[in-house]
Design a protein around this motif. Structure first.
Motif, PDB file in Angstrom:
ATOM      1  N   VAL A   1      32.872   6.668  11.628  1.00  5.93           N
ATOM      2  CA  VAL A   1      32.610   8.040  11.266  1.00  5.93           C
ATOM      3  C   VAL A   1      31.214   8.647  12.196  1.00  5.93           C
ATOM      4  O   VAL A   1      30.347   8.079  11.518  1.00  5.93           O
ATOM      5  N   PRO A   2      31.467  10.208  12.702  1.00  2.00           N
ATOM      6  CA  PRO A   2      30.905  10.385  13.112  1.00  2.00           C
ATOM      7  C   PRO A   2      29.741  10.511  13.323  1.00  2.00           C
ATOM      8  O   PRO A   2      29.801  11.280  11.573  1.00  2.00           O
ATOM      9  N   GLU A   3      28.535  11.467  13.133  1.00  2.00           N
ATOM     10  CA  GLU A   3      27.415  11.275  12.666  1.00  2.00           C
ATOM     11  C   GLU A   3      27.257  12.949  12.874  1.00  2.00           C
ATOM     12  O   GLU A   3      26.543  13.074  11.025  1.00  2.00           O
ATOM     13  N   ASP A   4      28.215  13.500  12.377  1.00  2.00           N
ATOM     14  CA  ASP A   4      28.660  15.250  11.999  1.00  2.00           C
ATOM     15  C   ASP A   4      29.198  14.844  10.958  1.00  2.00           C
ATOM     16  O   ASP A   4      28.865  15.791   9.882  1.00  2.00           O
ATOM     17  N   ALA A   5      30.053  14.412  10.436  1.00  2.00           N
ATOM     18  CA  ALA A   5      30.859  14.090  10.004  1.00  2.00           C
ATOM     19  C   ALA A   5      29.965  13.393   8.395  1.00  2.00           C
ATOM     20  O   ALA A   5      30.193  13.727   7.249  1.00  2.00           O
ATOM     21  N   ARG A   6      29.379  12.981   8.563  1.00  2.00           N
ATOM     22  CA  ARG A   6      28.805  11.764   8.210  1.00  2.00           C
ATOM     23  C   ARG A   6      27.732  13.019   7.007  1.00  2.00           C
ATOM     24  O   ARG A   6      27.490  12.896   5.991  1.00  2.00           O
ATOM     25  N   ALA A   7      27.025  13.405   8.236  1.00  2.00           N
ATOM     26  CA  ALA A   7      26.219  14.983   6.943  1.00  2.00           C
ATOM     27  C   ALA A   7      27.149  15.879   6.714  1.00  2.00           C
ATOM     28  O   ALA A   7      27.009  16.051   5.231  1.00  2.00           O
ATOM     29  N   GLU A   8      28.004  16.145   6.658  1.00  2.00           N
ATOM     30  CA  GLU A   8      28.734  17.299   6.463  1.00  2.00           C
ATOM     31  C   GLU A   8      28.983  16.573   4.819  1.00  2.00           C
ATOM     32  O   GLU A   8      28.839  17.275   3.564  1.00  2.00           O
ATOM     33  N   LEU A   9      29.282  15.017   4.463  1.00  2.00           N
ATOM     34  CA  LEU A   9      29.734  14.167   3.442  1.00  2.00           C
ATOM     35  C   LEU A   9      28.518  14.697   2.510  1.00  2.00           C
ATOM     36  O   LEU A   9      29.214  14.967   1.444  1.00  2.00           O
ATOM     37  N   LEU A  10      27.678  14.546   3.343  1.00  2.10           N
ATOM     38  CA  LEU A  10      25.985  14.089   2.483  1.00  2.10           C
ATOM     39  C   LEU A  10      25.925  15.529   1.725  1.00  2.10           C
ATOM     40  O   LEU A  10      25.510  15.571   0.274  1.00  2.10           O
ATOM     41  N   ALA A  11      26.400  16.735   2.772  1.00  3.98           N
ATOM     42  CA  ALA A  11      25.744  18.264   2.350  1.00  3.98           C
ATOM     43  C   ALA A  11      27.073  18.456   1.012  1.00  3.98           C
ATOM     44  O   ALA A  11      26.489  18.967   0.203  1.00  3.98           O
ATOM     45  N   PHE A  12      28.133  18.038   1.046  1.00  8.58           N
ATOM     46  CA  PHE A  12      29.042  17.998  -0.150  1.00  8.58           C
ATOM     47  C   PHE A  12      28.544  17.906  -0.890  1.00  8.58           C
ATOM     48  O   PHE A  12      28.452  18.167  -2.468  1.00  8.58           O
ATOM     49  N   LEU A  13      28.187  16.036  -1.226  1.00  7.82           N
ATOM     50  CA  LEU A  13      27.629  16.028  -2.118  1.00  7.82           C
ATOM     51  C   LEU A  13      26.659  16.216  -2.992  1.00  7.82           C
ATOM     52  O   LEU A  13      26.804  16.228  -4.515  1.00  7.82           O
ATOM     53  N   GLU A  14      25.812  16.627  -2.463  1.00  7.61           N
ATOM     54  CA  GLU A  14      24.805  16.963  -2.782  1.00  7.61           C
ATOM     55  C   GLU A  14      24.796  18.480  -3.576  1.00  7.61           C
ATOM     56  O   GLU A  14      24.105  18.833  -4.557  1.00  7.61           O
ATOM     57  N   ALA A  15      25.688  19.031  -2.491  1.00  3.86           N
ATOM     58  CA  ALA A  15      25.596  20.096  -3.494  1.00  3.86           C
ATOM     59  C   ALA A  15      26.283  20.852  -4.497  1.00  3.86           C
ATOM     60  O   ALA A  15      26.641  21.233  -5.446  1.00  3.86           O
ATOM     61  N   ALA A  16      27.500  19.520  -5.105  1.00  2.00           N
ATOM     62  CA  ALA A  16      28.635  19.575  -5.128  1.00  2.00           C
ATOM     63  C   ALA A  16      27.747  19.545  -7.060  1.00  2.00           C
ATOM     64  O   ALA A  16      28.171  20.498  -7.985  1.00  2.00           O
ATOM     65  N   GLU A  17      27.022  19.038  -7.004  1.00  2.00           N
ATOM     66  CA  GLU A  17      26.369  18.983  -8.669  1.00  2.00           C
ATOM     67  C   GLU A  17      27.478  18.750  -9.613  1.00  2.00           C
ATOM     68  O   GLU A  17      27.434  19.321 -10.808  1.00  2.00           O
ATOM     69  N   ILE A  18      27.285  17.515  -9.829  1.00  2.00           N
ATOM     70  CA  ILE A  18      28.704  17.293 -10.876  1.00  2.00           C
ATOM     71  C   ILE A  18      28.763  16.062 -12.082  1.00  2.00           C
ATOM     72  O   ILE A  18      29.355  15.829 -13.005  1.00  2.00           O
ATOM     73  N   GLU A  19      27.315  15.143 -11.304  1.00  2.00           N
ATOM     74  CA  GLU A  19      27.912  13.831 -12.235  1.00  2.00           C
ATOM     75  C   GLU A  19      27.082  14.010 -13.700  1.00  2.00           C
ATOM     76  O   GLU A  19      27.731  13.328 -14.219  1.00  2.00           O
ATOM     77  N   GLY A  20      26.874  15.489 -14.161  1.00  2.00           N
ATOM     78  CA  GLY A  20      25.917  15.540 -15.267  1.00  2.00           C
ATOM     79  C   GLY A  20      25.516  14.487 -16.037  1.00  2.00           C
ATOM     80  O   GLY A  20      24.234  13.574 -15.348  1.00  2.00           O
TER      81      GLY A  20
END
Length: 334
Positions: A118-137
């Motif tokens: 997986v390219p670095e830019d895609a990894r960074a996009e995934l990490l940003a998505f996971l951090e922004a979601a804030e859904i774990e509770g």
């Protein structure tokens, strides 16, 4: 079945929280809870209020698996109601948000994304998505369960059926020893559950998931209640259709490697799914990996420096991913 339909903008499809209530015994249970977001909180509270209940009335929560769209609100419901939260022992450390378990998942994700190409830019996009979601509770104090355990909640009995693949601890729950079951994300009515990327802890995910599908097909339920969208009235046919989908996907991957030569999981994912964004940056190559890994362990592919290539010799696809006809008329798996 009494269900509350919950919003879900982060992932595909609306979630279901199922309500089990025994008014004579004054007990209330939920099967799954939804995401830890304000819209979902409102959906759940309003749904309970329409039935004459409040969050504080919940006695038991049964989680099909640890994913946030199924377990996200369990911790705060437990904090308000002192409910017992049942979840398979494989997923208990994650819903408890144990630091070592969470760190192990993050380490595995980092390693897998690199391994898959997986390219670095895609990894960074995934990490940003996971951090922004804030859904774990909030963390849960779980009561671990295992395959075969029988729960009595909300005046009903639920037999635990461990069906790993989509998640290591994913469980279905047979209702009152009869012909219906809650199935979480083991079988869904519209799309096929992700295998390989949805839970990176699962070794040989396609093998485990196809075994789970055939186990459910062999039980031959009359109706099942999934974690998303509407009930499924012909669950055996649906389970076998998903099995056939994976067989066809395996054929597609073999044809791609035959025509294009060795490739990594990200390249195969691009062929299968095109451009990816958000959570699909891990789901896409994870699904490709599940098939490539299975083909490798069946002796069909060789693996070197991140790439998979076809081995010499004919491939017995029936042995690799059995066809639907193999499972028609199977014995009762109960």
């Amino acid at each position: 079945m009494d269900r509350i339909s919950l919003g879900n903008e982060e992932f595909e499809g609306r979630n279901n929280a199922y309500v089990l209530a025994d008014d004579d015994a004054d007990t209330l249970a939920l099967v799954d809870t939804g995401l830890a977001t304000d819209p979902v909180r409102r959906d759940l509270r309003n749904g309970l209020a329409e039935r004459g209940y409040d969050i504080a009335d919940v006695d038991d929560i049964v989680l099909t698996h640890f994913h946030a769209d199924h377990a996200g609100l369990a911790g705060e419901i437990q904090a308000e109601s002192d409910a017992t939260v049942y979840v398979h022992e494989a997923d208990a450390p994650l819903v408890a948000q144990q630091p070592a378990a969470v760190a192990a998942v993050e380490d595995r994700r980092r390693d897998r994304l690199e391994e898959w190409g997986v390219p670095e830019d895609a990894r960074a996009e995934l990490l940003a998505f996971l951090e922004a979601a804030e859904i774990e509770g909030r963390p849960v104090d779980p009561t671990p369960i295992a395959d075969g355990d029988v729960l009595t909640v909300g005046g009903r009995t639920l037999e635990t059926i461990h069906t790993p693949g989509h998640a290591a601890g994913l469980c279905c729950f047979e209702l009152d020893g009869g012909d219906e079951a809650f199935v979480g994300d083991a079988v869904l009515p519209v799309y096929t559950p992700n295998v390989g990327g949805a839970d990176l802890r699962v070794d040989h995910p396609l093998e485990k998931y196809t075994a789970a599908l055939t186990r459910l097909a062999d039980r031959d339920y009359e109706r099942i209640w999934p974690g998303h969208r509407d009930s499924i009235s012909e669950p055996t046919d649906r389970a076998l259709a998903i099995l056939e989908h994976h067989r066809e996907r395996t054929e597609t991957i073999l044809e791609f490697l035959s025509a294009n030569g060795p490739a990594d999981a990200w390249t195969v994912s691009a062929h299968l799914f095109g451009d990816l964004e958000g959570i699909h940056i891990v789901h896409g190559p994870g699904e490709a990996f599940a098939h490539l890994d299975h083909l490798r362990h069946e002796g069909c592919l060789a693996y070197e420096n991140g790439d998979y290539r076809l081995r010499d010799g004919a491939i017995d696809l029936e042995a690799v991913v059995p066809s639907v006809r193999t499972h028609r008329g199977g014995s009762d798996g109960r």
